[in-house]
Design an enzyme around this catalytic site. Structure first.
Site, PDB file in Angstrom:
ATOM      1  N   GLY A 230       0.534  -1.095   0.923  1.00 30.70           N
ATOM      2  CA  GLY A 230      -0.224  -0.541  -0.150  1.00 30.70           C
ATOM      3  C   GLY A 230       0.453   1.099  -0.286  1.00 30.70           C
ATOM      4  O   GLY A 230       2.071   1.456  -0.081  1.00 30.70           O
ATOM      5  N   PRO A 232       2.581   5.077   1.325  1.00 29.41           N
ATOM      6  CA  PRO A 232       2.959   5.424   2.563  1.00 29.41           C
ATOM      7  C   PRO A 232       1.877   5.921   3.795  1.00 29.41           C
ATOM      8  O   PRO A 232       1.506   6.383   2.568  1.00 29.41           O
ATOM      9  CB  PRO A 232       4.170   6.799   1.707  1.00 29.41           C
ATOM     10  CG  PRO A 232       4.142   6.554   0.377  1.00 29.41           C
ATOM     11  CD  PRO A 232       2.903   5.464  -0.139  1.00 29.41           C
ATOM     12  N   GLY A 233       2.133   5.844   4.349  1.00 32.91           N
ATOM     13  CA  GLY A 233       1.380   6.500   5.564  1.00 32.91           C
ATOM     14  C   GLY A 233      -0.124   6.202   5.468  1.00 32.91           C
ATOM     15  O   GLY A 233      -0.756   6.340   6.852  1.00 32.91           O
ATOM     16  N   THR A 234      -0.349   4.825   5.250  1.00 25.98           N
ATOM     17  CA  THR A 234      -1.520   3.714   5.632  1.00 25.98           C
ATOM     18  C   THR A 234      -1.628   3.768   6.027  1.00 25.98           C
ATOM     19  O   THR A 234      -2.301   2.258   6.381  1.00 25.98           O
ATOM     20  CB  THR A 234      -2.063   3.200   3.976  1.00 25.98           C
ATOM     21  OG1 THR A 234      -0.566   2.493   3.874  1.00 25.98           O
ATOM     22  CG2 THR A 234      -2.580   4.312   2.979  1.00 25.98           C
ATOM     23  N   HIS A 453     -17.899   7.989 -14.611  1.00 28.55           N
ATOM     24  CA  HIS A 453     -16.904   6.993 -15.208  1.00 28.55           C
ATOM     25  C   HIS A 453     -17.511   6.254 -14.970  1.00 28.55           C
ATOM     26  O   HIS A 453     -17.371   4.547 -15.264  1.00 28.55           O
ATOM     27  CB  HIS A 453     -15.412   7.801 -15.256  1.00 28.55           C
ATOM     28  CG  HIS A 453     -14.838   7.337 -16.061  1.00 28.55           C
ATOM     29  ND1 HIS A 453     -14.033   7.058 -17.118  1.00 28.55           N
ATOM     30  CD2 HIS A 453     -13.982   5.656 -15.550  1.00 28.55           C
ATOM     31  CE1 HIS A 453     -13.689   6.739 -17.485  1.00 28.55           C
ATOM     32  NE2 HIS A 453     -13.047   5.517 -16.233  1.00 28.55           N
ATOM     33  N   GLU A 454     -17.142   5.866 -13.320  1.00 23.38           N
ATOM     34  CA  GLU A 454     -16.945   4.318 -12.887  1.00 23.38           C
ATOM     35  C   GLU A 454     -18.706   3.973 -12.425  1.00 23.38           C
ATOM     36  O   GLU A 454     -18.446   3.015 -12.807  1.00 23.38           O
ATOM     37  CB  GLU A 454     -15.892   4.558 -11.210  1.00 23.38           C
ATOM     38  CG  GLU A 454     -15.239   4.855 -11.365  1.00 23.38           C
ATOM     39  CD  GLU A 454     -14.255   3.611 -11.590  1.00 23.38           C
ATOM     40  OE1 GLU A 454     -14.713   2.464 -12.318  1.00 23.38           O
ATOM     41  OE2 GLU A 454     -12.959   4.323 -12.790  1.00 23.38           O
ATOM     42  N   HIS A 457     -19.225   2.340 -16.075  1.00 24.12           N
ATOM     43  CA  HIS A 457     -18.769   0.686 -15.828  1.00 24.12           C
ATOM     44  C   HIS A 457     -19.970  -0.502 -15.130  1.00 24.12           C
ATOM     45  O   HIS A 457     -20.242  -1.153 -15.561  1.00 24.12           O
ATOM     46  CB  HIS A 457     -17.493   0.924 -15.251  1.00 24.12           C
ATOM     47  CG  HIS A 457     -16.988   1.392 -15.936  1.00 24.12           C
ATOM     48  ND1 HIS A 457     -15.981   0.812 -17.600  1.00 24.12           N
ATOM     49  CD2 HIS A 457     -15.446   2.454 -15.305  1.00 24.12           C
ATOM     50  CE1 HIS A 457     -15.442   1.522 -17.786  1.00 24.12           C
ATOM     51  NE2 HIS A 457     -14.632   2.461 -16.863  1.00 24.12           N
TER      52      HIS A 457
END
Ligand code: ADP
Ligand code: ZN
Length: 674
Positions: A230, A232-234, A453-454, A457
């Site tokens: 993942g 950084p910082g997650t 957009h999503e 789909h």
């Protein structure tokens, strides 16, 4: 904390190289100076009788006879030419003649007799024995200097933090930081907000560490490692620490770049040392941050010569991971942002065969992260967590922690007793200002366009019979993609033309939605278009699926051939057919979206509000898929086969890998092509 450490190393690396150069140059100069001394042309060694001859000839001005019978004599300036002949121009002004005499007494006797005979009028001295010691020092001095320089550089290279204690002798030791159990403030799952799926996956590791016998008694194998993937910082480090905290075991933390040093073999020996330490403390967790620093694929680019030292380190890591018994209780967690660059060998079974995705938090997860970080802060009741989470799309957990801290600082600066809503909003603004260059903060307008957009789909894949059923859609940025959708691909061995066309239509749905409802199209659909184009070429040129070129396969399995296996005319025909096929599907996508305009609008709004939506949400809007029964059948069949597998010996493993495969997200990313 870890970050600072790795940064240091990164900044220092090029300097190390320069230092090496300086050191080598210094050594070479030194060597020249040292070497010149013994071969200087100003010295001439002669036999004792020859020396006597020179004295008798009156060439000698000064003699010193040493205890060890060696003789050094200086010549008179006018005698140099006579002694050295043709070489006399090279020998300098004060050449020395060396010789060995019988003894100092004999030498003195001889010189006195020559003096009285009038051949010798210079001085003679006999340095006492104590001269011997300084001579040794002078001989050894260069070596002492070299060793001193070496020590100095080693000390600097091994880093000021760890190196100062053991100096040069600790260079091969691992730099892992050890957090003993119970010694530091314990991190538990309570401190990790969101990341529900990741937590669930590591939950199992905690169980392993707590009660290893429960699993080993049944003949099960404890996993050796898991990869946290993942941005950084997650919260990858946080999660690893929480695993150690929950299981109450020691925790070793280090960064991949800590293995890498200038010196050959250091990385490998550090790996060995790390594993030795870890085994002594087992059961324990070893956390390697930024493993890509050592784990990059080996020797992909022979032209670059490869980095042997890094490869050795990686090989050692692989060997160690294979070597320690699977039940030794050492579990390795590694973090990376880029699984794609890792060496395949690292991901093989028995090493980091589990991948746990740790993604940027969505709206609800951000609320939870705020919840964790607001705990220690004194807030007044104007603070609205919901609003804050809405104001921070694209923020990582670390960014949110930063916002909370910054807000407290701002409030303190204004002399307040509690931190208020405005302080938080100011902090968000400030952090966005700082982040803009580094990460993608999406604007309101962009988010709307991504959601459109999503949703495009999602709508089409829901309404077409053969499109893969949707699992989840998100507009939280992931990697380079700005939004993504997950589908459950059906496992089919043979795909029909209808299925392919439906997939194609759904893939084009994003662009079609932008076109229809936004009025302009964007760069975001590049990834989609690329896939559609490739698939359509494949269908027409290889699968014979077009009307004008039926039953023809122009597949050429010689990848180095430069000639196309068809004529120019056919090439034109293929191009035309591809264009037609895509245009047709695009028109179909637009038509479907126009028909279901309201549903699509609702879906878009839901995405903007919630950032993630699941199949249930789509179902609420569009109703059950008429073909759902069919995919349910497939799912049921899969479950059944899984159960059967569970009875076999390697049950756990197969089930896991199977799940992984089927749940592999097939993302339709909106790539931002920078
Ligand atoms: P990574 O290792 O992924 O780069 P870290 O684990 O070092 O990130 O996270 C840095 C800090 O950000 C943590 O110490 C914590 O304060 C905060 N943070 C990140 N993710 C979360 C989260 N999910 N819940 C709570 N705090 C978080
Ligand atoms: Zn798309």
């Amino acid at each position: 904390m870890d970050n600072k450490n790795t940064n240091n190393n990164k900044v220092n690396m090029p300097k190390f190289n320069l230092n090496w150069m300086y050191m080598i140059i210094a050594l070479m100069l030194f060597g020249l100076w040292w070497g010149s001394d013994s071969h200087t042309p100003g010295n001439k060694a002669v036999s004792y009788s020859q020396f006597q001859e020179y004295v008798r000839s009156g060439y000698i001005s000064r003699v010193s006879g040493n205890e060890d019978k060696s003789i050094e004599a200086h010549l008179k300036p006018n005698a140099v030419a006579a002694v050295f002949g043709a070489d006399s121009s090279k020998v300098g002004r004060d050449p020395i003649i060396t010789s060995r005499g019988p003894s100092t007494d004999k030498l003195d006797e001889f010189l006195e007799s020559e003096r009285s005979a009038g051949h010798f009028d210079g001085t003679a001295d006999y340095p006492p024995k104590s001269d011997f010691f300084p001579a040794i020092i002078v001989q050894l001095l260069p070596f002492i200097v070299i060793v001193a320089i070496w020590l100095f550089f080693m000390r600097r290279m091994s880093g000021s933090a760890a190196g100062s204690a053991g100096g040069v002798f600790s260079v091969g030791k691992s730099k892992a930081q050890l957090f003993e159990k119970g010694s530091t403030i314990k991190v538990t799952f309570k401190d990790v907000a969101g990341l529900a799926e990741a937590k669930q996956e590591v939950e199992e590791i905690v169980e392993f560490l707590k009660e290893p016998q429960k699993y080993t008694d049944l003949g099960g194998k404890i996993p050796k490692g898991a990869l946290l993937v993942g941005p950084p910082g997650t919260g990858k480090t946080l999660l690893a620490k929480a695993v150690a905290g929950e299981a109450n075991v020691p925790f070793f933390s280090l960064a991949g770049s800590d293995f890498v040093e200038m010196f050959v073999g250091v990385g490998a020996s550090r790996v060995r040392d790390l594993f030795k330490q870890a085994k002594e403390k087992a059961p324990c967790i070893v956390f390697i941050d930024e493993i890509d620093a050592v784990g990059r694929a080996r020797g992909k680019n022979p032209a670059m010569g490869g980095n042997d030292e890094r490869e050795n380190t990686l090989n050692q890591l692989l060997t160690e991971m294979d070597g320690f018994g699977s039940n030794s209780g050492v579990i390795i967690l590694a973090a990376t942002n880029r699984v794609d660059v890792l060496d395949k060998a690292l991901l093989r079974a028995g090493r980091f065969d589990r991948q746990i995705h740790v993604d940027l938090p969505d709206l609800n997860e951000r609320k939870e992260v705020f919840g964790v970080h607001l705990r220690p802060i004194k807030i007044d009741d104007t603070v609205d967590v919901d609003l804050l989470a809405r104001q921070t799309p694209g923020f990582s957990g670390a960014d949110i922690a930063n916002v909370c801290n910054e807000a407290a600082l701002i409030a303190a600066r204004h002399g307040k007793r509690f931190v208020g809503k405005q302080d938080f909003l100011d902090a968000v603004d400030r952090i966005i200002g700082g982040l803009e260059k580094k990460t993608k903060i999406t604007t309101e307008e962009e988010r709307r366009s991504i959601a459109l957009h999503e949703a495009g789909h999602a709508t089409i894949s829901w309404l077409l019979e053969y499109a893969s059923p949707l699992i989840k859609v998100t507009i939280v940025p992931r990697g380079r993609a700005l939004g993504a959708a997950w589908y459950l691909p059906e496992e089919r061995q043979i795909t029909t033309k209808e299925q392919m066309l439906d997939e194609m239509c759904a893939t084009l749905g994003g662009r079609a939605a932008e076109d229809l409802f936004l009025g302009h199209i964007s760069s975001g659909a590049m990834n989609d278009l690329e896939r559609v184009t490739k698939q359509s070429y494949g269908m027409i040129a290889y699968l014979g699926m077009s009307e004008k070129l039926p039953n023809l396969c122009y597949y050429d399995n010689n990848e180095y051939s430069f000639n196309k296996p068809y004529s120019e005319k056919t090439a034109e025909l293929i191009d035309a057919e591809v264009k037609e096929m895509i245009n047709e599907q695009y028109a179909r996508a637009k038509q479907i979206l126009t028909e279901h305009k309201d549903g699509h609008r609702e879906l878009t709004q839901l995405l903007i509000d919630k950032e993630v939506i699941y199949a249930e949400d789509v179902e609420r809007i569009f109703g059950k898929r008429p073909w759902a029964s069919r995919s349910e059948e497939i799912m049921a069949a899969k479950e059944a086969s899984k159960e059967k597998a569970a009875h076999e010996a390697e049950s756990r493993k197969t089930a896991v890998s199977e799940e992984k495969e089927s749940a592999t997200p097939k993302t339709t990313g909106k790539d931002n092509n920078e």
